[in-house]
Design a protein around this motif. Structure first.
Motif, PDB file in Angstrom:
ATOM      1  N   CYS A   5       0.679  -1.168   0.153  1.00  0.00           N
ATOM      2  CA  CYS A   5      -0.017   0.064  -0.010  1.00  0.00           C
ATOM      3  C   CYS A   5       0.893   1.356  -0.089  1.00  0.00           C
ATOM      4  O   CYS A   5       1.640   1.573   0.937  1.00  0.00           O
ATOM      5  N   THR A   7       1.029   5.150   0.005  1.00  0.00           N
ATOM      6  CA  THR A   7       0.183   6.266   0.616  1.00  0.00           C
ATOM      7  C   THR A   7       0.939   7.512   0.158  1.00  0.00           C
ATOM      8  O   THR A   7       2.136   7.757   0.477  1.00  0.00           O
ATOM      9  N   GLN A  31      -3.374   4.782  -1.950  1.00  0.00           N
ATOM     10  CA  GLN A  31      -4.446   5.419  -1.108  1.00  0.00           C
ATOM     11  C   GLN A  31      -4.010   6.576  -0.305  1.00  0.00           C
ATOM     12  O   GLN A  31      -2.887   6.769   0.169  1.00  0.00           O
ATOM     13  N   PHE A  33      -3.521   8.972   2.566  1.00  0.00           N
ATOM     14  CA  PHE A  33      -3.663   8.908   3.970  1.00  0.00           C
ATOM     15  C   PHE A  33      -2.612   9.666   4.591  1.00  0.00           C
ATOM     16  O   PHE A  33      -1.773  10.379   4.393  1.00  0.00           O
ATOM     17  N   ASP A  34      -3.460  10.207   5.595  1.00  0.00           N
ATOM     18  CA  ASP A  34      -2.852  11.436   6.625  1.00  0.00           C
ATOM     19  C   ASP A  34      -2.734  10.786   7.963  1.00  0.00           C
ATOM     20  O   ASP A  34      -3.213  10.291   8.679  1.00  0.00           O
ATOM     21  N   VAL A  35      -1.251  10.588   8.318  1.00  0.00           N
ATOM     22  CA  VAL A  35      -0.747   9.799   9.508  1.00  0.00           C
ATOM     23  C   VAL A  35      -1.206  10.502  10.719  1.00  0.00           C
ATOM     24  O   VAL A  35      -1.252  10.062  12.002  1.00  0.00           O
ATOM     25  N   LEU A  39      -7.077   6.349  11.871  1.00  0.00           N
ATOM     26  CA  LEU A  39      -7.095   5.220  11.106  1.00  0.00           C
ATOM     27  C   LEU A  39      -8.544   5.089  10.720  1.00  0.00           C
ATOM     28  O   LEU A  39      -8.861   4.870   9.313  1.00  0.00           O
ATOM     29  N   GLN A  42     -10.252   7.216   8.189  1.00  0.00           N
ATOM     30  CA  GLN A  42      -9.503   7.118   6.864  1.00  0.00           C
ATOM     31  C   GLN A  42      -9.907   5.665   6.027  1.00  0.00           C
ATOM     32  O   GLN A  42      -9.670   5.476   5.265  1.00  0.00           O
ATOM     33  N   VAL A  44      -9.008   2.765   7.277  1.00  0.00           N
ATOM     34  CA  VAL A  44      -7.682   1.883   7.415  1.00  0.00           C
ATOM     35  C   VAL A  44      -7.826   0.951   8.542  1.00  0.00           C
ATOM     36  O   VAL A  44      -8.037   1.502   9.693  1.00  0.00           O
ATOM     37  N   ASN A  70      -0.054   6.571  15.710  1.00  0.00           N
ATOM     38  CA  ASN A  70      -0.987   6.115  14.425  1.00  0.00           C
ATOM     39  C   ASN A  70      -0.155   5.095  13.537  1.00  0.00           C
ATOM     40  O   ASN A  70      -0.571   4.236  13.072  1.00  0.00           O
ATOM     41  N   THR A  71       1.207   5.401  13.384  1.00  0.00           N
ATOM     42  CA  THR A  71       2.298   4.571  12.616  1.00  0.00           C
ATOM     43  C   THR A  71       2.121   3.299  13.527  1.00  0.00           C
ATOM     44  O   THR A  71       2.082   2.240  12.545  1.00  0.00           O
ATOM     45  N   LEU A  74      -0.899   0.750  12.699  1.00  0.00           N
ATOM     46  CA  LEU A  74      -0.892   0.207  11.531  1.00  0.00           C
ATOM     47  C   LEU A  74      -0.332  -1.238  11.454  1.00  0.00           C
ATOM     48  O   LEU A  74      -0.551  -2.015  10.652  1.00  0.00           O
TER      49      LEU A  74
END
Length: 153
Positions: A5, A7, A31, A33-35, A39, A42, A44, A70-71, A74
């Motif tokens: 993926c 982003t 996709q 994606f704004d970290v 999630l 969005q 995710v 947020n990282t 994932l």
């Protein structure tokens, strides 16, 4: 490989990836994606990825603690994040990137971790972090099960 993926915040980079890599990599998914955003909002899935590669994207955020959190979200259990970021704040970087909005987004405050030595506000403004500050920001969010191998240029 089930999925790779790719982003970005910009649709332009995603279109470029589709054009350049789709024929060679049918597993490629692109996709926006704004970290910094959750999630869930969005679409995710939390804990979806074995590996997350973050190259020169985490620095241009308002709050590093949320960004790193947020990282981490994932990743699957025992997942790996590879972070490739700037670790100096030179005049060259200020002149090169200082005109970009993302360079000045940081709203981070002192974290209190390691007392006086760790400040999350980037020195001299802008978004470059010192080596120790990156390590501190990540350790603070990955309180358990965190291991690292660092190579600094």
């Amino acid at each position: 490989m089930e999925e790779y993926c790719y982003t970005d915040l910009s649709k332009a980079f995603l279109l470029h990836a589709e054009k350049q890599y789709r024929a060679k990599a049918p597993y490629l998914k692109t996709q926006i994606f704004d970290v910094e955003r959750s999630l869930a909002e969005q679409g995710v899935e939390v804990g979806r990825y074995d590996v997350v590669i973050a190259t020169n994207v985490l620095h241009a955020t308002r709050e590093m603690r949320r960004t790193v959190g947020n990282t981490k979200a994932l990743l699957k259990a025992n997942g790996v994040v590879l972070i490739n970021e700037m670790s100096s704040n030179s005049l060259f970087l200020q002149l090169t990137f200082g005109l970009l909005e993302g360079w000045w987004l940081s709203e981070d405050v002192p974290c209190g971790f390691r007392a006086r030595r760790c400040w999350h506000r980037r020195p001299g403004g802008g978004c470059s972090r010192r080596r120790g500050s990156w390590t501190c920001a990540i350790r603070r969010r990955w309180r358990t099960g965190w291991a690292s191998r660092s190579w600094w240029a």
